[in-house]
Scaffold this active site. Structure first.
Site, PDB file in Angstrom:
ATOM      1  N   LYS A  88      -2.272  12.814  16.347  1.00  5.64           N
ATOM      2  CA  LYS A  88      -1.063  12.010  16.571  1.00  5.64           C
ATOM      3  C   LYS A  88       0.058  12.831  17.195  1.00  5.64           C
ATOM      4  O   LYS A  88       0.857  12.305  17.951  1.00  5.64           O
ATOM      5  CB  LYS A  88      -0.599  11.350  15.266  1.00  5.64           C
ATOM      6  CG  LYS A  88      -1.566  10.264  14.809  1.00  5.64           C
ATOM      7  CD  LYS A  88      -0.956   9.296  13.821  1.00  5.64           C
ATOM      8  CE  LYS A  88      -1.969   8.165  13.558  1.00  5.64           C
ATOM      9  NZ  LYS A  88      -1.503   7.172  12.606  1.00  5.64           N
ATOM     10  N   LYS A 124     -12.166   5.529  17.076  1.00  8.84           N
ATOM     11  CA  LYS A 124     -12.130   4.484  16.049  1.00  8.84           C
ATOM     12  C   LYS A 124     -11.171   3.363  16.459  1.00  8.84           C
ATOM     13  O   LYS A 124     -10.183   3.593  17.149  1.00  8.84           O
ATOM     14  CB  LYS A 124     -11.765   5.064  14.683  1.00  8.84           C
ATOM     15  CG  LYS A 124     -10.304   5.392  14.495  1.00  8.84           C
ATOM     16  CD  LYS A 124      -9.928   5.476  13.012  1.00  8.84           C
ATOM     17  CE  LYS A 124      -8.408   5.564  12.895  1.00  8.84           C
ATOM     18  NZ  LYS A 124      -7.826   5.060  11.690  1.00  8.84           N
ATOM     19  N   LYS A 146      -4.898   0.618  14.778  1.00  9.32           N
ATOM     20  CA  LYS A 146      -3.730  -0.242  14.958  1.00  9.32           C
ATOM     21  C   LYS A 146      -2.782   0.336  15.977  1.00  9.32           C
ATOM     22  O   LYS A 146      -2.104  -0.372  16.689  1.00  9.32           O
ATOM     23  CB  LYS A 146      -2.935  -0.295  13.644  1.00  9.32           C
ATOM     24  CG  LYS A 146      -3.435  -1.283  12.659  1.00  9.32           C
ATOM     25  CD  LYS A 146      -2.430  -1.364  11.509  1.00  9.32           C
ATOM     26  CE  LYS A 146      -3.005  -0.787  10.268  1.00  9.32           C
ATOM     27  NZ  LYS A 146      -2.303   0.353   9.760  1.00  9.32           N
TER      28      LYS A 146
HETATM   29  P1  ATP Z   1      -3.178   3.707  12.454  1.00 11.61           P
HETATM   30  O1  ATP Z   1      -3.857   3.471  13.754  1.00 11.61           O
HETATM   31  O2  ATP Z   1      -1.744   3.267  12.417  1.00 11.61           O
HETATM   32  O3  ATP Z   1      -3.403   5.080  11.895  1.00 11.61           O
HETATM   33  P2  ATP Z   1      -5.297   2.428  11.115  1.00 11.61           P
HETATM   34  O4  ATP Z   1      -5.768   1.303  11.921  1.00 11.61           O
HETATM   35  O5  ATP Z   1      -6.077   3.684  11.096  1.00 11.61           O
HETATM   36  O6  ATP Z   1      -3.823   2.700  11.459  1.00 11.61           O
HETATM   37  P3  ATP Z   1      -4.516   2.461   8.318  1.00 11.61           P
HETATM   38  O7  ATP Z   1      -3.393   1.682   7.808  1.00 11.61           O
HETATM   39  O8  ATP Z   1      -4.234   3.886   8.563  1.00 11.61           O
HETATM   40  O9  ATP Z   1      -5.135   1.845   9.658  1.00 11.61           O
HETATM   41  O10 ATP Z   1      -5.757   2.313   7.378  1.00 11.61           O
HETATM   42  C1  ATP Z   1      -5.949   1.313   6.413  1.00 11.61           C
HETATM   43  C2  ATP Z   1      -7.350   1.424   5.882  1.00 11.61           C
HETATM   44  O11 ATP Z   1      -8.272   0.992   6.883  1.00 11.61           O
HETATM   45  C3  ATP Z   1      -7.773   2.852   5.502  1.00 11.61           C
HETATM   46  O12 ATP Z   1      -8.574   2.805   4.331  1.00 11.61           O
HETATM   47  C4  ATP Z   1      -8.585   3.288   6.676  1.00 11.61           C
HETATM   48  O13 ATP Z   1      -9.511   4.273   6.337  1.00 11.61           O
HETATM   49  C5  ATP Z   1      -9.262   1.984   7.083  1.00 11.61           C
HETATM   50  N1  ATP Z   1      -9.599   1.979   8.513  1.00 11.61           N
HETATM   51  C6  ATP Z   1      -8.743   2.138   9.539  1.00 11.61           C
HETATM   52  N2  ATP Z   1      -9.380   2.073  10.720  1.00 11.61           N
HETATM   53  C7  ATP Z   1     -10.682   1.866  10.426  1.00 11.61           C
HETATM   54  C8  ATP Z   1     -11.857   1.712  11.216  1.00 11.61           C
HETATM   55  N3  ATP Z   1     -11.802   1.740  12.531  1.00 11.61           N
HETATM   56  N4  ATP Z   1     -13.039   1.520  10.573  1.00 11.61           N
HETATM   57  C9  ATP Z   1     -13.102   1.472   9.228  1.00 11.61           C
HETATM   58  N5  ATP Z   1     -12.029   1.617   8.415  1.00 11.61           N
HETATM   59  C10 ATP Z   1     -10.839   1.817   8.999  1.00 11.61           C
END
Ligand code: ATP
Ligand code: LTN
Length: 328
Positions: A111, A192, A195
């Site tokens: 990040k 991955k 968001k």
């Molecule tokens: P950001 O992109 O803002 O870091 P994020 O999409 O990774 O956000 P988080 O709020 O950080 O989402 O994560 C919420 C939950 O969803 C966590 O338990 C994280 O491990 C899970 N998660 C996030 N992205 C994935 C993915 N691509 N596949 C499976 N689990 C995920």
């Protein structure tokens, strides 16, 4: 039941990775009076946020927790900033973590590499996350695979603190799913689904309408060759679709692969399965969205319940390091 804690950041629209890797599992497997789920709004502030959008997303994330099946009469759902013990314990965790170990966090490296402005909070983020977990004497932390390293650090900090000041914290364990632990971006299946990365066509949102979901999955990038095999290293695109279909249907991805000779039917079945799994969640979300006061009341009650536990743990930690008690 084990004591469970997990959190989701209100940083953007929740996607299929959040649902399969986190929300759906919380509702299906982790609910009990000892389960605590959080909307980690303070973590969201580690990168710049628009205030109105943050407010809206915090409520939206709460509604998506509830729409996914979380029952606030069974477990605790609250907003991190409503329980000030989180930031207070985070300070002790920052003083327990070393700069070296914070610098090694891959999420920080990723990040900060692409950011114009890197906040101090982005660097100390894992200390706040450790505080979130340790405040509730958490034994199990259900998260996606991307959080494995942060969980290791939370464990290390708990062990170090206990070693220095005597037994204070329960040492938590990560609970990482065997399927869909890492749902990949449909347009870039080596990254991955996320968001905060701008990949609208590669990210299936939990609130996308059925046509949009189907279109994104039909247009997913697949791999060279035409055979359908589950092999994330050499066939990341197809393997991602198989993993998604597997998570939704419960059939192992290798077994699913044997049923398809071409990409087209695999995409069509995956699209149908995802649309159907999200349909009831979306319907429930629309109902919840219509009554924000009801959700705010759930969050208020959740914060009060969370504080009962968090305040006791914080007082124990303060006492352990030698801070004078606030009252006699
Ligand atoms: P950001 O992109 O803002 O870091 P994020 O999409 O990774 O956000 P988080 O709020 O950080 O989402 O994560 C919420 C939950 O969803 C966590 O338990 C994280 O491990 C899970 N998660 C996030 N992205 C994935 C993915 N691509 N596949 C499976 N689990 C995920
Ligand atoms: N860092 C996590 C969100 C998060 C979390 C937590 C998850 C903050 N605090 C405590 C589990 C337990 C993420 O980015 N997914």
């Amino acid at each position: 039941m084990a004591r469970v804690f997990s959190g989701i950041q209100p940083t953007g629209d929740l996607h299929l990775g959040n649902y399969l890797g986190a929300l759906r599992r919380f509702a299906a497997e982790e609910q009990s009076p000892d389960a605590v789920f959080c909307i980690v709004d303070l973590h969201a502030l580690t990168v710049p946020q628009d205030p109105a959008a943050l407010r809206a997303r915090t409520l939206q994330t709460a509604n998506l927790y509830l729409a996914s099946g979380l029952d606030p009469d069974v477990c605790t759902l609250f907003v991190q900033s409503h329980v000030p013990e989180h930031t207070e314990l985070a300070w002790l965790m920052e003083c327990t973590a070393s700069v070296g170990e914070l610098r090694r966090m891959t999420q920080f490296k990723e990040k900060s590499a692409s950011a114009e402005f890197v906040s101090g909070g982005l660097f100390t983020y894992p200390a706040l996350m450790a505080a979130d977990i340790l405040l509730y004497d958490t034994e199990r932390v259900p998260v996606g695979d991307d959080q494995r390293q942060h969980l290791e650090l939370a464990r290390d900090l708990a062990i170090r603190f206990n070693g220095r000041y005597g037994d204070t914290f329960v040492v938590p364990e990560a609970a990482i799913p065997t399927v869909a632990a890492r749902v990949m971006d449909l347009q870039n299946p080596t990254a991955k689904m996320s968001k905060s990365v701008d990949s609208p066509q590669g990210t299936v949102l939990m609130l996308d309408d059925p046509d949009t979901i189907a279109r994104k999955i039909r247009r997913a990038v697949t791999d060279t060759g035409t055979d359908v095999r589950y092999d994330p290293d050499t066939k990341p695109g197809v393997s991602n679709l198989l993993a998604i279909l597997s998570a939704v249907t419960g059939t192992p991805p290798g077994e699913l692969a044997g049923r398809y000779q071409q990409y087209g039917p695999l995409k069509a079945d995956t699209a149908d399965a995802v649309v159907e799994v999200l349909r009831p969640v979306q319907a429930r979300y629309r109902e919840l969205e219509a009554d924000p006061d009801a959700t705010l009341a759930v969050l208020e009650k959740g914060a009060a319940r969370a504080r009962e536990t968090a305040s006791v743990t914080l007082a124990r930690a303060h006492g352990a390091v030698g801070l004078l008690p606030r009252s006699r």
